[in-house]
Write a protein that holds these residues in place. Structure first.
Motif, PDB file in Angstrom:
ATOM      1  N   VAL A  41       0.835  -1.206   0.000  1.00  0.00           N
ATOM      2  CA  VAL A  41       0.000   0.000   0.000  1.00  0.00           C
ATOM      3  C   VAL A  41       0.868   1.253   0.000  1.00  0.00           C
ATOM      4  CG1 VAL A  41      -1.685   1.310   1.354  1.00  0.00           C
ATOM      5  CG2 VAL A  41      -1.953  -1.147   1.087  1.00  0.00           C
ATOM      6  N   LEU A  42       1.945   1.251   0.749  1.00  0.00           N
ATOM      7  CA  LEU A  42       2.843   2.408   0.778  1.00  0.00           C
ATOM      8  C   LEU A  42       3.460   2.664  -0.592  1.00  0.00           C
ATOM      9  CD1 LEU A  42       4.727   1.948   4.184  1.00  0.00           C
ATOM     10  CD2 LEU A  42       2.911   3.564   3.645  1.00  0.00           C
ATOM     11  N   GLY A  43       3.940   1.608  -1.241  1.00  0.00           N
ATOM     12  CA  GLY A  43       4.546   1.779  -2.556  1.00  0.00           C
ATOM     13  C   GLY A  43       3.571   2.336  -3.577  1.00  0.00           C
ATOM     14  N   LEU A  44       2.347   1.850  -3.574  1.00  0.00           N
ATOM     15  CA  LEU A  44       1.347   2.343  -4.514  1.00  0.00           C
ATOM     16  C   LEU A  44       0.905   3.760  -4.173  1.00  0.00           C
ATOM     17  CD1 LEU A  44      -0.829  -0.885  -4.887  1.00  0.00           C
ATOM     18  CD2 LEU A  44       0.763   0.063  -6.550  1.00  0.00           C
ATOM     19  N   ALA A  45       0.775   4.066  -2.892  1.00  0.00           N
ATOM     20  CA  ALA A  45       0.334   5.404  -2.477  1.00  0.00           C
ATOM     21  C   ALA A  45       1.350   6.471  -2.843  1.00  0.00           C
ATOM     22  CB  ALA A  45       0.069   5.422  -0.968  1.00  0.00           C
ATOM     23  N   MET A  46       2.638   6.144  -2.805  1.00  0.00           N
ATOM     24  CA  MET A  46       3.664   7.133  -3.131  1.00  0.00           C
ATOM     25  C   MET A  46       3.793   7.371  -4.631  1.00  0.00           C
ATOM     26  SD  MET A  46       6.739   6.648  -0.349  1.00  0.00           S
ATOM     27  CE  MET A  46       6.838   4.869  -0.393  1.00  0.00           C
ATOM     28  N   GLY A  53      -4.062   6.203  -2.841  1.00  0.00           N
ATOM     29  CA  GLY A  53      -3.542   5.464  -1.695  1.00  0.00           C
ATOM     30  C   GLY A  53      -4.625   5.079  -0.708  1.00  0.00           C
ATOM     31  N   ALA A  54      -5.574   5.994  -0.478  1.00  0.00           N
ATOM     32  CA  ALA A  54      -6.677   5.688   0.436  1.00  0.00           C
ATOM     33  C   ALA A  54      -7.565   4.576  -0.116  1.00  0.00           C
ATOM     34  CB  ALA A  54      -7.498   6.951   0.692  1.00  0.00           C
ATOM     35  N   LEU A  55      -7.845   4.624  -1.418  1.00  0.00           N
ATOM     36  CA  LEU A  55      -8.687   3.585  -2.024  1.00  0.00           C
ATOM     37  C   LEU A  55      -8.004   2.225  -2.008  1.00  0.00           C
ATOM     38  CD1 LEU A  55     -10.132   5.559  -5.083  1.00  0.00           C
ATOM     39  CD2 LEU A  55     -11.311   4.967  -2.953  1.00  0.00           C
ATOM     40  N   VAL A  56      -6.727   2.210  -2.379  1.00  0.00           N
ATOM     41  CA  VAL A  56      -5.983   0.949  -2.366  1.00  0.00           C
ATOM     42  C   VAL A  56      -5.873   0.415  -0.939  1.00  0.00           C
ATOM     43  CG1 VAL A  56      -3.747  -0.113  -2.811  1.00  0.00           C
ATOM     44  CG2 VAL A  56      -4.714   1.462  -4.468  1.00  0.00           C
ATOM     45  N   GLY A  57      -5.592   1.300   0.018  1.00  0.00           N
ATOM     46  CA  GLY A  57      -5.476   0.868   1.402  1.00  0.00           C
ATOM     47  C   GLY A  57      -6.770   0.300   1.952  1.00  0.00           C
ATOM     48  N   PHE A  58      -7.889   0.941   1.630  1.00  0.00           N
ATOM     49  CA  PHE A  58      -9.171   0.431   2.111  1.00  0.00           C
ATOM     50  C   PHE A  58      -9.474  -0.946   1.516  1.00  0.00           C
ATOM     51  CE2 PHE A  58     -13.775  -0.075   1.691  1.00  0.00           C
ATOM     52  CZ  PHE A  58     -14.182   0.092   3.018  1.00  0.00           C
ATOM     53  N   ALA A  78      -9.085  -2.376   7.452  1.00  0.00           N
ATOM     54  CA  ALA A  78      -9.395  -1.517   6.310  1.00  0.00           C
ATOM     55  C   ALA A  78      -9.288  -0.047   6.693  1.00  0.00           C
ATOM     56  CB  ALA A  78     -10.803  -1.832   5.794  1.00  0.00           C
ATOM     57  N   LEU A  79      -9.753   0.300   7.882  1.00  0.00           N
ATOM     58  CA  LEU A  79      -9.629   1.677   8.360  1.00  0.00           C
ATOM     59  C   LEU A  79      -8.173   2.069   8.543  1.00  0.00           C
ATOM     60  CD1 LEU A  79     -10.795   4.307   9.549  1.00  0.00           C
ATOM     61  CD2 LEU A  79     -10.915   3.133  11.766  1.00  0.00           C
ATOM     62  N   VAL A  80      -7.381   1.153   9.095  1.00  0.00           N
ATOM     63  CA  VAL A  80      -5.967   1.446   9.350  1.00  0.00           C
ATOM     64  C   VAL A  80      -5.223   1.693   8.040  1.00  0.00           C
ATOM     65  CG1 VAL A  80      -3.807   0.504  10.242  1.00  0.00           C
ATOM     66  CG2 VAL A  80      -5.932   0.178  11.512  1.00  0.00           C
ATOM     67  N   LEU A  81      -5.378   0.804   7.069  1.00  0.00           N
ATOM     68  CA  LEU A  81      -4.649   0.951   5.819  1.00  0.00           C
ATOM     69  C   LEU A  81      -5.191   2.103   4.974  1.00  0.00           C
ATOM     70  CD1 LEU A  81      -3.872  -2.673   4.586  1.00  0.00           C
ATOM     71  CD2 LEU A  81      -2.426  -1.067   5.810  1.00  0.00           C
ATOM     72  N   CYS A  82      -6.465   2.422   5.130  1.00  0.00           N
ATOM     73  CA  CYS A  82      -7.015   3.572   4.416  1.00  0.00           C
ATOM     74  C   CYS A  82      -6.360   4.866   4.899  1.00  0.00           C
ATOM     75  CB  CYS A  82      -8.529   3.631   4.613  1.00  0.00           C
ATOM     76  SG  CYS A  82      -9.347   5.001   3.768  1.00  0.00           S
ATOM     77  N   VAL A  83      -6.219   5.013   6.210  1.00  0.00           N
ATOM     78  CA  VAL A  83      -5.567   6.200   6.769  1.00  0.00           C
ATOM     79  C   VAL A  83      -4.091   6.231   6.394  1.00  0.00           C
ATOM     80  CG1 VAL A  83      -4.951   7.364   8.930  1.00  0.00           C
ATOM     81  CG2 VAL A  83      -7.224   6.357   8.663  1.00  0.00           C
ATOM     82  N   VAL A  84      -3.429   5.086   6.474  1.00  0.00           N
ATOM     83  CA  VAL A  84      -1.998   5.021   6.139  1.00  0.00           C
ATOM     84  C   VAL A  84      -1.776   5.347   4.663  1.00  0.00           C
ATOM     85  CG1 VAL A  84      -0.030   3.466   5.933  1.00  0.00           C
ATOM     86  CG2 VAL A  84      -1.421   3.438   7.995  1.00  0.00           C
ATOM     87  N   GLY A  85      -2.608   4.795   3.787  1.00  0.00           N
ATOM     88  CA  GLY A  85      -2.471   5.080   2.363  1.00  0.00           C
ATOM     89  C   GLY A  85      -2.713   6.538   2.037  1.00  0.00           C
ATOM     90  N   TYR A  86      -3.681   7.134   2.709  1.00  0.00           N
ATOM     91  CA  TYR A  86      -3.961   8.558   2.477  1.00  0.00           C
ATOM     92  C   TYR A  86      -2.784   9.429   2.912  1.00  0.00           C
ATOM     93  CZ  TYR A  86      -6.264  13.092   2.763  1.00  0.00           C
ATOM     94  OH  TYR A  86      -6.590  14.426   2.613  1.00  0.00           O
ATOM     95  N   LEU A  87      -2.247   9.175   4.105  1.00  0.00           N
ATOM     96  CA  LEU A  87      -1.136   9.984   4.605  1.00  0.00           C
ATOM     97  C   LEU A  87       0.139   9.759   3.785  1.00  0.00           C
ATOM     98  CD1 LEU A  87      -1.646   9.571   8.466  1.00  0.00           C
ATOM     99  CD2 LEU A  87      -2.294  11.510   7.016  1.00  0.00           C
ATOM    100  N   ALA A  88       0.379   8.515   3.357  1.00  0.00           N
ATOM    101  CA  ALA A  88       1.561   8.258   2.536  1.00  0.00           C
ATOM    102  C   ALA A  88       1.433   8.927   1.172  1.00  0.00           C
ATOM    103  CB  ALA A  88       1.759   6.748   2.368  1.00  0.00           C
ATOM    104  N   GLY A  89       0.226   9.016   0.653  1.00  0.00           N
ATOM    105  CA  GLY A  89       0.034   9.680  -0.629  1.00  0.00           C
ATOM    106  C   GLY A  89       0.231  11.173  -0.571  1.00  0.00           C
ATOM    107  N   LEU A  90       0.088  11.771   0.616  1.00  0.00           N
ATOM    108  CA  LEU A  90       0.303  13.212   0.753  1.00  0.00           C
ATOM    109  C   LEU A  90       1.759  13.602   0.564  1.00  0.00           C
ATOM    110  CD1 LEU A  90      -2.014  14.060   3.805  1.00  0.00           C
ATOM    111  CD2 LEU A  90      -2.432  14.560   1.388  1.00  0.00           C
TER     112      LEU A  90
END
Length: 223
Positions: A41-46, A53-58, A78-90
Motif C-alpha cells: 500500500v505504501l509503494g502504490l500510495a507514493m 492510496g486511500a482507495l488501495v489501502g481500504f 481496512a480503516l488502518v490501511l485507508c488512513v496510512v495510504g492517504y497519509l503516505a500519498g500526501l
C-alpha cells in the motif's frame, strides 16, 4: 482510478496477501508479523497520491479483514490501511520518482508505528485487549524492524511497477498528451498507406489492361 491502476493494484494486493497469510504469518516470529500488505500500500500510495492510496489501502485492508484466519472485526484493518495510504500519498514525490532512500524508509517507520498504534487503538474501542497481553512496546519494535528489513526489496519494486503502468503508451493519458489516437495513427501511418498504394497499383494495372485490349481489337479490325 483508471483501469490500469485498478488491475495492477488488485494483482499486487492479492499476491501480497497470499504471501503474508500463507508464508509470513506461519514463521512464528517473535512480536509482530512482517506486514507485506502495508508495504504494498505504501509503494502504490507514493505513486498514485493520497486519493489512490486511500482507495488501495481500504480495499487491501478489507481483503485482509475477510481473509482467513481473521480473528478481528471486519473493517478494522481496512480503516488502518485507508488512513496510512492517504497519509503516505500526501508525501508523494514528484512524478513518483524517489531521489533518495531516506524519505521512503522514514515513511515505512512512521507507517509501521502508526498502523500498530491505530490498530491497537481501534481494538481497544471494540474490546480487543490482545495488544496489552503481548506488549505494545514489543509489537512496535518488531513491526518497525521487520518492515524495514522487507522495505528495500518490496517498496522500490512496487513503485517501479506502478510508474511503468502510469507511463503505458496504450493508456488514455499518454494518448491525450500526444494529441492523437494511437490506433488511428497506426492505421493511417501503416495500413492506410499500404491500402492506398495497393489501390493505385490496381488502377494502373486496370488502365494498362484496357489499353492492351483496345490495341488488340484495333489490330484485328485492320486485318
Amino acid at each position: 482510478m483508471r483501469l490500469n491502476r485498478i488491475l495492477l493494484s488488485s494483482a499486487l494486493v492479492l499476491v501480497a496477501l497470499v504471501i503474508q497469510v500463507s508464508v509470513l504469518s506461519r514463521l512464528h516470529l517473535p512480536g509482530a508479523v512482517p506486514d507485506l500488505l502495508l508495504l504494498t500500500v505504501l509503494g502504490l500510495a507514493m505513486v498514485y497520491g493520497h486519493v489512490g492510496g486511500a482507495l488501495v489501502g481500504f480495499g487491501a485492508g478489507l481483503l485482509a479483514d475477510l481473509a482467513p484466519p481473521a480473528d478481528h472485526a471486519a473493517g478494522r484493518y481496512a480503516l488502518v490501511l485507508c488512513v496510512v495510504g492517504y497519509l503516505a500519498g500526501l508525501i508523494k514525490p514528484e512524478n513518483g520518482q524517489v531521489r533518495s532512500a531516506s524519505g521512503p524508509m522514514a515513511t515505512v517507520v512512521g507507517a509501521a508505528i502508526g498502523s500498530t498504534l491505530l490498530y491497537a487503538g481501534v481494538g481497544a474501542l471494540v474490546g480487543d485487549t490482545a495488544a496489552r497481553h503481548v506488549g505494545l512496546g514489543g509489537l512496535l519494535f518488531t513491526a518497525v524492524l521487520y518492515d524495514l528489513l522487507l522495505a528495500p526489496f518490496v517498496v522500490p519494486a512496487i513503485m517501479a511497477l506502478a510508474r511503468r503502468a502510469e507511463h503505458d503508451p496504450l493508456s488514455e493519458t499518454s494518448a491525450a498528451k500526444k494529441g492523437t489516437d494511437i490506433s488511428a495513427g497506426w492505421l493511417s501511418s501503416g495500413t492506410g498507406l499500404r491500402i492506398g498504394g495497393q489501390r493505385n497499383g490496381l488502377r494502373v494495372k486496370a488502365a494498362r489492361a484496357r489499353t492492351a485490349r483496345a490495341g488488340r481489337i484495333k489490330g484485328v479490325r485492320r486485318l
